[in-house]
Motif scaffolding. Structure first.
Motif, PDB file in Angstrom:
ATOM      1  N   SER A 109       0.813  -1.204   0.000  1.00 13.62           N
ATOM      2  CA  SER A 109       0.000   0.000   0.000  1.00 13.62           C
ATOM      3  C   SER A 109       0.850   1.258   0.000  1.00 13.62           C
ATOM      4  O   SER A 109       0.541   2.236  -0.705  1.00 13.62           O
ATOM      5  N   GLY A 110       1.934   1.248   0.782  1.00  8.34           N
ATOM      6  CA  GLY A 110       2.819   2.410   0.839  1.00  8.34           C
ATOM      7  C   GLY A 110       3.489   2.679  -0.499  1.00  8.34           C
ATOM      8  O   GLY A 110       3.590   3.829  -0.942  1.00  8.34           O
ATOM      9  N   SER A 111       3.952   1.608  -1.153  1.00  5.52           N
ATOM     10  CA  SER A 111       4.570   1.754  -2.474  1.00  5.52           C
ATOM     11  C   SER A 111       3.562   2.283  -3.485  1.00  5.52           C
ATOM     12  O   SER A 111       3.865   3.179  -4.285  1.00  5.52           O
ATOM     13  N   VAL A 128      -1.861  -3.572  -7.777  1.00  4.76           N
ATOM     14  CA  VAL A 128      -1.711  -4.790  -8.587  1.00  4.76           C
ATOM     15  C   VAL A 128      -0.302  -4.868  -9.160  1.00  4.76           C
ATOM     16  O   VAL A 128       0.331  -5.937  -9.156  1.00  4.76           O
ATOM     17  N   ALA A 129       0.226  -3.736  -9.634  1.00  2.11           N
ATOM     18  CA  ALA A 129       1.564  -3.711 -10.229  1.00  2.11           C
ATOM     19  C   ALA A 129       2.639  -4.061  -9.199  1.00  2.11           C
ATOM     20  O   ALA A 129       3.524  -4.890  -9.469  1.00  2.11           O
ATOM     21  N   VAL A 130       2.554  -3.452  -8.026  1.00  5.89           N
ATOM     22  CA  VAL A 130       3.542  -3.725  -6.969  1.00  5.89           C
ATOM     23  C   VAL A 130       3.456  -5.173  -6.496  1.00  5.89           C
ATOM     24  O   VAL A 130       4.477  -5.849  -6.329  1.00  5.89           O
ATOM     25  N   SER A 131       2.235  -5.677  -6.309  1.00  5.21           N
ATOM     26  CA  SER A 131       2.037  -7.056  -5.853  1.00  5.21           C
ATOM     27  C   SER A 131       2.599  -8.049  -6.876  1.00  5.21           C
ATOM     28  O   SER A 131       3.266  -9.024  -6.502  1.00  5.21           O
ATOM     29  N   MET A 330      -2.523  -8.095  -0.608  1.00  2.00           N
ATOM     30  CA  MET A 330      -3.021  -7.183  -1.632  1.00  2.00           C
ATOM     31  C   MET A 330      -4.478  -6.813  -1.345  1.00  2.00           C
ATOM     32  O   MET A 330      -4.873  -5.648  -1.488  1.00  2.00           O
ATOM     33  N   PHE A 331      -5.256  -7.786  -0.910  1.00  2.00           N
ATOM     34  CA  PHE A 331      -6.660  -7.529  -0.564  1.00  2.00           C
ATOM     35  C   PHE A 331      -6.748  -6.534   0.594  1.00  2.00           C
ATOM     36  O   PHE A 331      -7.529  -5.586   0.561  1.00  2.00           O
ATOM     37  N   ILE A 332      -5.921  -6.739   1.626  1.00  2.00           N
ATOM     38  CA  ILE A 332      -5.919  -5.839   2.779  1.00  2.00           C
ATOM     39  C   ILE A 332      -5.416  -4.455   2.383  1.00  2.00           C
ATOM     40  O   ILE A 332      -5.909  -3.428   2.874  1.00  2.00           O
ATOM     41  N   SER A 333      -4.428  -4.400   1.461  1.00  2.00           N
ATOM     42  CA  SER A 333      -3.835  -3.127   1.069  1.00  2.00           C
ATOM     43  C   SER A 333      -4.834  -2.197   0.395  1.00  2.00           C
ATOM     44  O   SER A 333      -4.646  -0.980   0.367  1.00  2.00           O
ATOM     45  N   MET A 334      -5.923  -2.773  -0.143  1.00  2.00           N
ATOM     46  CA  MET A 334      -6.935  -1.945  -0.783  1.00  2.00           C
ATOM     47  C   MET A 334      -7.647  -1.043   0.223  1.00  2.00           C
ATOM     48  O   MET A 334      -8.329  -0.085  -0.150  1.00  2.00           O
ATOM     49  N   ALA A 335      -7.494  -1.350   1.521  1.00  2.00           N
ATOM     50  CA  ALA A 335      -8.077  -0.492   2.560  1.00  2.00           C
ATOM     51  C   ALA A 335      -7.349   0.842   2.647  1.00  2.00           C
ATOM     52  O   ALA A 335      -7.880   1.808   3.210  1.00  2.00           O
ATOM     53  N   GLY A 336      -6.126   0.892   2.095  1.00  2.00           N
ATOM     54  CA  GLY A 336      -5.361   2.138   2.109  1.00  2.00           C
ATOM     55  C   GLY A 336      -4.274   2.133   3.159  1.00  2.00           C
ATOM     56  O   GLY A 336      -4.404   1.518   4.221  1.00  2.00           O
ATOM     57  N   PHE A 337      -3.184   2.820   2.863  1.00  2.00           N
ATOM     58  CA  PHE A 337      -2.004   2.855   3.727  1.00  2.00           C
ATOM     59  C   PHE A 337      -2.336   3.379   5.121  1.00  2.00           C
ATOM     60  O   PHE A 337      -1.959   2.789   6.142  1.00  2.00           O
TER      61      PHE A 337
END
Length: 387
Positions: A109-111, A128-131, A330-337
């Motif tokens: 999320s940070g990236s 998606v790109a970072v993951s 990735m799913f959790i990261s969609m919540a935002g940094f």
């Protein structure tokens, strides 16, 4: 002289290990500092100092307990701490793996947030790109990125401190902090102190890595000295971060999305172009390499488990585990940094206050003191040193 140098090198090495693990991407981005301290105004600085006192005190008791008894794993450490309620060790296992997932999610999320702010890429596309990049690199080229990450980690620490100093001066920090004290007074002191406990709590995820490297500390005196040095280094860095972000908080909170990576937003406002570009590049690499390191630790922990033994190919096992943890993260990261730092880390911090921080500085302190005073303790330490 050589013996003294060897002892002091060990003392400093563990102190800097704690510093490097604490001052990762979450710290360098400014999001952790902003979430847990800046929102309380000037009392946040006191909360930051309290957090470092609690964290380094906890580490000191953990190191002494681990080394004096010749323990072999963090599981044995927590069984010793909780004895006779040994089964409570499961609580740390739960906390540890939840924090691992959160740390990987925050890296992704940070990236993605840095790419969104600096390059203007869509957040979802960036995630998606970072993951995908992390998954591919974890299979083919993790050594290169991890080596680059170690180097860039050092670079970003120096860059962050430079930004903190320049930003504090440019932001007229004395005036800003004085104004905040005049308008707010002491009303936010209590929640700032509570936040200090929470911050120290989730930072306890470092315990397994710290104790595994702490064998260079031969006795309680060296452990105490190392953690005092660690306290000074970490407190200076964290307080500098607080002072700088307090100076610019009105600005980055007024910019849409400016509080996601407040250090970057503030750096761009300072107007030193090369510093912003260099900072964001090193931040992205640091975050990705952190995610890679955590993923490999997770994969190594489970790749030889009995449940996966039916899969003969070790490569397939590793790929499956890496894919699983990346998709979940990735799913959790969609919540935002910011939400990951605030809620994910925050709830884990509450767990750690009750089951890690307070037990170590009370029960752990008592058990260590009693154990070190026992007549047989020097013999056990001698055996450990010889081994």
């Amino acid at each position: 002289m050589k013996k003294l140098f060897a002892r002091m090198s060990g003392v400093f090495s563990i102190a800097f290990l704690v510093f490097s693990t604490h001052a990762g991407g979450g710290f360098a981005s400014g999001n952790q500092t902003n979430t847990y301290f800046i929102r309380f105004g000037w009392p946040g600085i006191i909360g930051a100092v309290l957090a470092m006192i609690l964290l380094n005190w906890t580490f000191k008791e953990a190191i002494v307990m681990y080394n004096s008894r010749g323990l072999k794993s963090y599981k044995e450490l927590f069984e010793t701490l909780y004895h006779p309620f040994d089964r409570l060790e499961i609580v740390f296992e739960f906390f540890y793996y939840i924090m691992i997932i959160m740390a990987i999610a925050s890296s992704i999320s940070g990236s993605a947030s840095a790419m969104y702010e600096f390059f203007g890429w869509g957040y979802g596309i960036s995630v998606v790109a970072v993951s995908s990049f992390i998954l591919v690199i974890s299979i083919f080229g993790e050594k290169l990125v991890r080596r680059m990450g170690s180097f860039m980690g050092i670079i970003i620490l120096f860059t962050s401190i430079l930004i903190f100093i320049v930003g504090s001066i440019k932001g007229d920090f004395i005036h800003q902090i004085s104004l905040n004290f005049y308008t707010e007074g002491f009303k936010n002191l209590r929640p700032a102190l509570v936040s200090g406990f929470i911050y120290a709590g989730f930072q306890c995820v470092q315990i397994p890595s710290v104790i595994s490297c702490s064998g260079v500390l031969k006795d309680e005196r060296e452990a105490s000295m190392s953690m005092k040095i660690s306290f000074i280094i970490n407190t200076v860095a964290l307080v500098l971060s607080c002072v700088m972000l307090l100076s610019w908080s009105k600005y980055y909170n007024s910019v849409e999305g400016g509080a996601v990576i407040p250090t970057l937003t503030s750096t761009r406002a300072i107007g030193i172009g090369w510093m912003s570009k260099f900072y964001v590049a090193s931040l992205i690499i640091c975050l990705i390499s952190t995610g890679l390191s955590i993923i490999f630790g997770f994969v190594s922990r489970f790749e030889n488990s009995k449940k996966l033994s039916r899969i003969e190919s070790i490569g397939i096992r590793r790929f499956g585990l890496a894919l699983f943890v990346i998709i979940l993260s990735m799913f959790i990261s969609m919540a935002g940094f910011t939400n990951i730092i605030k809620y994910g880390y925050g709830y884990c911090g509450y767990i750690a206050i009750s089951f890690i921080v307070l037990p170590f500085i009370t029960v752990g302190y008592y058990k260590n003191k009693k154990y070190l005073q026992a007549d047989f303790q020097p013999k056990l330490l001698l055996v450990k040193i010889k081994n």
